[in-house]
Design a protein around this motif. Structure first.
Motif, PDB file in Angstrom:
ATOM      1  N   ALA A 123       0.816  -1.216   0.000  1.00  0.00           N
ATOM      2  CA  ALA A 123       0.000   0.000   0.000  1.00  0.00           C
ATOM      3  C   ALA A 123       0.849   1.266   0.000  1.00  0.00           C
ATOM      4  N   GLY A 124       2.078   1.167  -0.478  1.00  0.00           N
ATOM      5  CA  GLY A 124       2.918   2.361  -0.585  1.00  0.00           C
ATOM      6  C   GLY A 124       2.288   3.425  -1.472  1.00  0.00           C
ATOM      7  N   PHE A 125       1.503   2.980  -2.454  1.00  0.00           N
ATOM      8  CA  PHE A 125       0.861   3.916  -3.394  1.00  0.00           C
ATOM      9  C   PHE A 125      -0.071   4.893  -2.691  1.00  0.00           C
ATOM     10  N   LEU A 126      -0.465   4.588  -1.442  1.00  0.00           N
ATOM     11  CA  LEU A 126      -1.385   5.472  -0.732  1.00  0.00           C
ATOM     12  C   LEU A 126      -0.759   6.813  -0.364  1.00  0.00           C
ATOM     13  N   GLY A 127       0.577   6.907  -0.442  1.00  0.00           N
ATOM     14  CA  GLY A 127       1.215   8.135   0.032  1.00  0.00           C
ATOM     15  C   GLY A 127       1.303   8.114   1.541  1.00  0.00           C
ATOM     16  N   SER A 128       1.812   9.180   2.136  1.00  0.00           N
ATOM     17  CA  SER A 128       2.032   9.157   3.579  1.00  0.00           C
ATOM     18  C   SER A 128       0.724   9.212   4.356  1.00  0.00           C
ATOM     19  N   LYS A 129      -0.316   9.808   3.755  1.00  0.00           N
ATOM     20  CA  LYS A 129      -1.605   9.932   4.444  1.00  0.00           C
ATOM     21  C   LYS A 129      -2.683  10.160   3.391  1.00  0.00           C
ATOM     22  N   VAL A 130      -3.827   9.504   3.533  1.00  0.00           N
ATOM     23  CA  VAL A 130      -4.878   9.598   2.514  1.00  0.00           C
ATOM     24  C   VAL A 130      -5.828  10.752   2.856  1.00  0.00           C
ATOM     25  N   PRO A 131      -6.069  11.674   1.908  1.00  0.00           N
ATOM     26  CA  PRO A 131      -6.993  12.781   2.192  1.00  0.00           C
ATOM     27  C   PRO A 131      -8.442  12.305   2.280  1.00  0.00           C
ATOM     28  N   VAL A 132      -9.252  13.101   2.982  1.00  0.00           N
ATOM     29  CA  VAL A 132     -10.677  12.792   3.130  1.00  0.00           C
ATOM     30  C   VAL A 132     -11.502  13.883   2.454  1.00  0.00           C
ATOM     31  N   PHE A 133     -12.413  13.479   1.595  1.00  0.00           N
ATOM     32  CA  PHE A 133     -13.342  14.393   0.928  1.00  0.00           C
ATOM     33  C   PHE A 133     -14.534  14.612   1.853  1.00  0.00           C
ATOM     34  N   LEU A 190      -6.755   0.060 -16.316  1.00  0.00           N
ATOM     35  CA  LEU A 190      -7.671  -0.708 -15.466  1.00  0.00           C
ATOM     36  C   LEU A 190      -6.925  -1.618 -14.492  1.00  0.00           C
ATOM     37  N   THR A 191      -5.816  -2.162 -14.922  1.00  0.00           N
ATOM     38  CA  THR A 191      -5.042  -3.029 -14.040  1.00  0.00           C
ATOM     39  C   THR A 191      -4.583  -2.265 -12.800  1.00  0.00           C
ATOM     40  N   GLU A 192      -4.109  -1.049 -13.016  1.00  0.00           N
ATOM     41  CA  GLU A 192      -3.603  -0.257 -11.892  1.00  0.00           C
ATOM     42  C   GLU A 192      -4.720   0.214 -10.974  1.00  0.00           C
ATOM     43  N   SER A 193      -5.825   0.674 -11.533  1.00  0.00           N
ATOM     44  CA  SER A 193      -6.919   1.144 -10.661  1.00  0.00           C
ATOM     45  C   SER A 193      -7.521  -0.021  -9.879  1.00  0.00           C
ATOM     46  N   THR A 194      -7.605  -1.193 -10.507  1.00  0.00           N
ATOM     47  CA  THR A 194      -8.127  -2.374  -9.812  1.00  0.00           C
ATOM     48  C   THR A 194      -7.192  -2.786  -8.686  1.00  0.00           C
ATOM     49  N   PHE A 195      -5.890  -2.777  -8.965  1.00  0.00           N
ATOM     50  CA  PHE A 195      -4.871  -3.091  -7.951  1.00  0.00           C
ATOM     51  C   PHE A 195      -4.999  -2.144  -6.759  1.00  0.00           C
ATOM     52  N   ARG A 196      -5.094  -0.863  -7.044  1.00  0.00           N
ATOM     53  CA  ARG A 196      -5.149   0.127  -5.960  1.00  0.00           C
ATOM     54  C   ARG A 196      -6.430  -0.015  -5.145  1.00  0.00           C
ATOM     55  N   ALA A 197      -7.542  -0.273  -5.804  1.00  0.00           N
ATOM     56  CA  ALA A 197      -8.802  -0.435  -5.062  1.00  0.00           C
ATOM     57  C   ALA A 197      -8.723  -1.663  -4.155  1.00  0.00           C
ATOM     58  N   TYR A 198      -8.186  -2.759  -4.682  1.00  0.00           N
ATOM     59  CA  TYR A 198      -8.066  -3.997  -3.909  1.00  0.00           C
ATOM     60  C   TYR A 198      -7.164  -3.776  -2.686  1.00  0.00           C
ATOM     61  N   PHE A 199      -5.983  -3.189  -2.924  1.00  0.00           N
ATOM     62  CA  PHE A 199      -5.035  -3.073  -1.814  1.00  0.00           C
ATOM     63  C   PHE A 199      -5.360  -1.909  -0.873  1.00  0.00           C
ATOM     64  N   ALA A 200      -6.168  -0.964  -1.302  1.00  0.00           N
ATOM     65  CA  ALA A 200      -6.657   0.059  -0.361  1.00  0.00           C
ATOM     66  C   ALA A 200      -7.555  -0.598   0.685  1.00  0.00           C
ATOM     67  N   ALA A 201      -8.467  -1.462   0.224  1.00  0.00           N
ATOM     68  CA  ALA A 201      -9.349  -2.156   1.173  1.00  0.00           C
ATOM     69  C   ALA A 201      -8.542  -3.094   2.065  1.00  0.00           C
ATOM     70  N   SER A 202      -7.544  -3.756   1.464  1.00  0.00           N
ATOM     71  CA  SER A 202      -6.684  -4.655   2.241  1.00  0.00           C
ATOM     72  C   SER A 202      -5.914  -3.872   3.304  1.00  0.00           C
TER      73      SER A 202
END
Ligand SMILES: [Zn+2]
Length: 274
Positions: A123-133, A190-202
């Motif tokens: 989950a390194g792709f998340l950056g140091s902290k995830v912003p909230v909308f 699509l591969t990258e967005s799917t990967f990020r969605a999966y590992f964000a939940a993980s």
């Protein structure tokens, strides 16, 4: 008759819907989109149906990036929240795919006052902290406050949280948590967005378990020996993010096979390229 590359793209879009449902990132709601590789001013998104049931090109609409409206005006309008996709794709030319999810694993980070942080190497792709909308900042009194991003201005406000300045059209964040609602994430494909969605939940699950364990350990004189949860530090996060980029296609073949052999999921365009 659609072209060969478009057939492969739409097949991949159908299968992305199935993968994200299979792994509980999307439920009956949520959606995934992809920009038209032959015309950057339009994108493809399933019609008003559950992701698990998207099965053929007839279930997919083409929309204008500029407006979020259907290219074929006789088509149904589609998802109320298609502006999430249109406004992110409009703001960021190098983004070609968007996932919007109501993941129960991620939603707590938008309402509990706990920042989602990269908790392990995937989950390194998340950056140091995830912003909230925080959508309430953008409502006006006359509109329904149902949390949906159902207008162009609300979509543009959400898109703005992917950049670190109002003038930038290069994303600096890969994911935004949406208060009381879910999250949106982006990818070059699509591969990258799917990967990020999966590992964000993980990552959300891992972080919650770590926070719970640390809270329990803090009450135990023998077990409690740290100052709390240790997230990836800035260098680890940045380097893991590079690794995430080059490795994001690795799980794809497995995910494709998982949904291919599950009779719930139908893809009339056949198995996408792996
Ligand atoms: Zn939503």
């Amino acid at each position: 008759m659609v072209s060969t590359n478009l057939t492969a793209l739409l097949s991949t879009l159908i299968t992305s819907n199935h993968i994200l449902h299979y792994h509980n990132v999307l439920d009956a709601y949520g959606h995934v989109s992809v920009r038209n590789p032959n015309n950057a001013s339009t994108f493809f998104l399933s019609k008003q149906l559950a992701p698990a049931l998207v099965s053929s090109p007839a279930d997919i609409n083409e929309y204008y990036v500029s407006s979020g409206e259907a290219v074929n005006s006789s088509d149904p309008a589609g998802y109320a929240e298609r502006y999430i996709h249109s406004e992110i794709l409009k703001r960021f030319p190098q983004v070609n795919s968007v996932v919007h999810s109501h993941s129960e694993d991620v939603i707590p980070y938008g309402i509990a006052g706990v920042d989602m942080r990269p908790s392990y190497h995937m989950a390194g792709f998340l950056g140091s902290k995830v912003p909230v909308f925080e959508i309430e900042q953008y409502y006006n009194n006359s509109q329904v406050h149902d949390m949906l991003v159902s207008t162009n201005p609300l979509g543009a406000a959400l898109a703005s949280l992917f950049a670190n300045s109002s003038s930038s059209n290069a994303p600096t964040n890969t994911l935004v948590v949406m208060r009381g609602h879910g999250f949106a994430t982006i990818g070059a494909n699509l591969t990258e967005s799917t990967f990020r969605a999966y590992f964000a939940a993980s990552n959300a699950r891992v972080q919650r378990k770590a926070l719970t364990l640390a809270a329990l350990a803090a009450k135990d004189g023998e077990l409690g020996h740290t100052d709390g949860v240790r997230y990836l530090d800035m260098r680890e996060q940045a380097d893991a993010s590079v690794m995430n980029d080059w490795s994001s296609s690795k799980p794809w073949a497995m995910w494709v096979r998982e949904v291919e052999v599950n009779p719930l999921y139908v893809n009339t365009l056949g198995t996408p390229p792996v």
